[in-house]
Design a protein around this motif. Structure first.
Motif, PDB file in Angstrom:
ATOM      1  N   ASN A  18       0.847  -0.973  -0.193  1.00 26.41           N
ATOM      2  CA  ASN A  18       0.459   0.105   0.410  1.00 26.41           C
ATOM      3  C   ASN A  18       0.874   0.784  -0.095  1.00 26.41           C
ATOM      4  O   ASN A  18       1.711   0.998   0.577  1.00 26.41           O
ATOM      5  N   ARG A  20       1.246   4.864   0.176  1.00 23.86           N
ATOM      6  CA  ARG A  20       0.395   6.757   1.336  1.00 23.86           C
ATOM      7  C   ARG A  20       1.342   7.373   1.534  1.00 23.86           C
ATOM      8  O   ARG A  20       2.039   7.756   1.739  1.00 23.86           O
ATOM      9  N   VAL A  83      -1.172   9.589   7.470  1.00 23.24           N
ATOM     10  CA  VAL A  83      -1.386   9.962   5.976  1.00 23.24           C
ATOM     11  C   VAL A  83      -2.358  11.208   5.855  1.00 23.24           C
ATOM     12  O   VAL A  83      -2.894  11.879   7.038  1.00 23.24           O
ATOM     13  N   GLN A 113      -3.752   7.597  -0.460  1.00 19.51           N
ATOM     14  CA  GLN A 113      -3.061   6.231  -0.109  1.00 19.51           C
ATOM     15  C   GLN A 113      -4.052   4.868  -0.973  1.00 19.51           C
ATOM     16  O   GLN A 113      -4.983   5.853  -1.331  1.00 19.51           O
ATOM     17  N   ALA A 116      -7.407   1.699   2.347  1.00 19.63           N
ATOM     18  CA  ALA A 116      -7.445   1.653   3.706  1.00 19.63           C
ATOM     19  C   ALA A 116      -8.306   0.848   3.693  1.00 19.63           C
ATOM     20  O   ALA A 116      -9.710   0.526   3.332  1.00 19.63           O
TER      21      ALA A 116
END
Length: 353
Positions: A18, A20, A83, A113, A116
């Motif tokens: 992921n 971010r 974030v 990002q 989530a």
């Protein structure tokens, strides 16, 4: 033009990771390459009562600059290492939440990002095939609602009145002006550059649009408002505000949505103190000035009116909408600087996936 910069870490998206963007350092003035950092973490997993969201579009908005500061405001600042905040259009990948299915598009506040996890609270389900999903970040979302509520509930425009709109080619200003025209007003926009001004008049239907970069900007604005100004929708502050002040009529209304020209100040601006002129005008002309934040300034029932009215205006073609799409999460920081400096045209969104 804004300084262009790349994030220090730009990594390819992998199926089990992921990306971010986090706030690495609080900016002093305009954000630079030290402000935001792109990092790669393990792909999160949805637990009981949760769902995994994959971001499709990220909204870029002027308020984000204020959330980088560690100062008292209407919302908590973004913490260092956290974030970066922002509204997104995302798609449900996996869900254990009632009322959501895999493939649903949602409006969420999950920030900058790729993925989530959400428990569904505060999430708006848009269904599996919404038309123009990114529009829910603009004309059908927060900016559109900001224009609608701020103008109609604070500006209270009446037929025949003159409404002046700052940042008239932006997502809020463009919508304010078009609604004011629907309410029978004379509408004068203010924008930066001939291309934007032409768009505001020719495509959005404003009666006039003045380029704030022109040397004789104040004189042009005065000529465009021969009967003065009854409603001034404030988005920018600075020299635009100072040019409008002498034109305000008795009992004028000023909804204050933003002051973007001042967001990167590190101290008081250079030049004369305009405080006496501002406060003196408010007093003598009995001007109503009201700042507002769209999330808590109006009753919840008003949003239903907005959705009904705006959907109808878009369908009938009475309201037009312009969107600027930036490709790639890694380009979001530079795009935000463009937005803050006025180097954008329409509602700015980042296509993430």
């Amino acid at each position: 033009m804004s300084p262009k910069y790349n994030l220090e870490i730009v990594m390819p998206q992998e199926s089990n990771s992921n990306r971010r963007v986090v706030l690495a350092q609080r900016p002093n003035g305009l954000p630079d390459k030290s402000t935001l950092k792109l990092e790669t973490t393990v792909l999160p997993q949805a637990g009981p009562g949760e769902m995994l969201l994959r971001t499709s579009y990220l909204s870029l908005d002027p308020y984000m600059r204020g959330r980088m500061n560690d100062t008292k405001s209407y919302a908590e600042p973004v913490k260092l290492g956290e974030v970066m905040t922002g509204q997104v259009i995302a798609q449900v990948v996996d869900t254990n939440c009632d009322g959501f299915e895999a493939g649903d598009y949602v409006l969420a506040g999950s920030g900058w990002q790729d993925y989530a996890v959400s428990d569904g609270v505060g999430i708006r389900n848009l269904g599996k095939s919404p038309e123009n999903p990114s529009w829910f970040l603009g004309i059908l979302g927060m900016p559109g609602y900001t224009a609608y509520a701020g103008l109609l509930k604070i500006g209270e425009p009446k037929p025949g009145e003159t409404v002046v709109v700052a940042a008239a080619s932006g997502p809020v200003g463009a919508t304010v002006g078009q609604i004011a025209k629907l309410k029978g007003c004379r509408v004068v926009g203010i924008a930066g550059g001939s291309e934007k001004c032409a768009h505001v008049v020719e495509n959005l239907g404003f009666d006039a649009c003045i380029d704030h970069k022109a040397d004789n900007f104040s004189d042009q604005l005065k000529a465009a408002c021969p009967d003065g100004v009854d409603v001034y929708f404030e988005n920018v502050g600075g020299r635009v505000l100072y040019a409008v002040l002498p034109l305000l009529n008795a009992f004028a209304r000023m909804p204050v949505c933003g002051v973007v020209s001042w967001y990167n100040l590190t101290g008081l601006p250079d030049g004369p103190d305009f405080g006496p002129a501002i406060m003196g005008t408010i007093l003598r002309m009995k001007v109503k000035v009201e700042g507002f934040i769209i999330f808590d300034s109006f009753p919840a029932s008003l949003f239903k009116d907005f959705v009904r009215d705006m959907s109808g205006w878009l369908e009938s073609g009475q309201v037009q909408y312009k969107e600027q799409v930036v490709d790639g999460l890694e380009h979001a920081p530079a795009a935000l600087n463009d937005l803050l400096l006025g180097n954008c045209f329409g509602k700015m969104v980042v296509k993430v996936e």
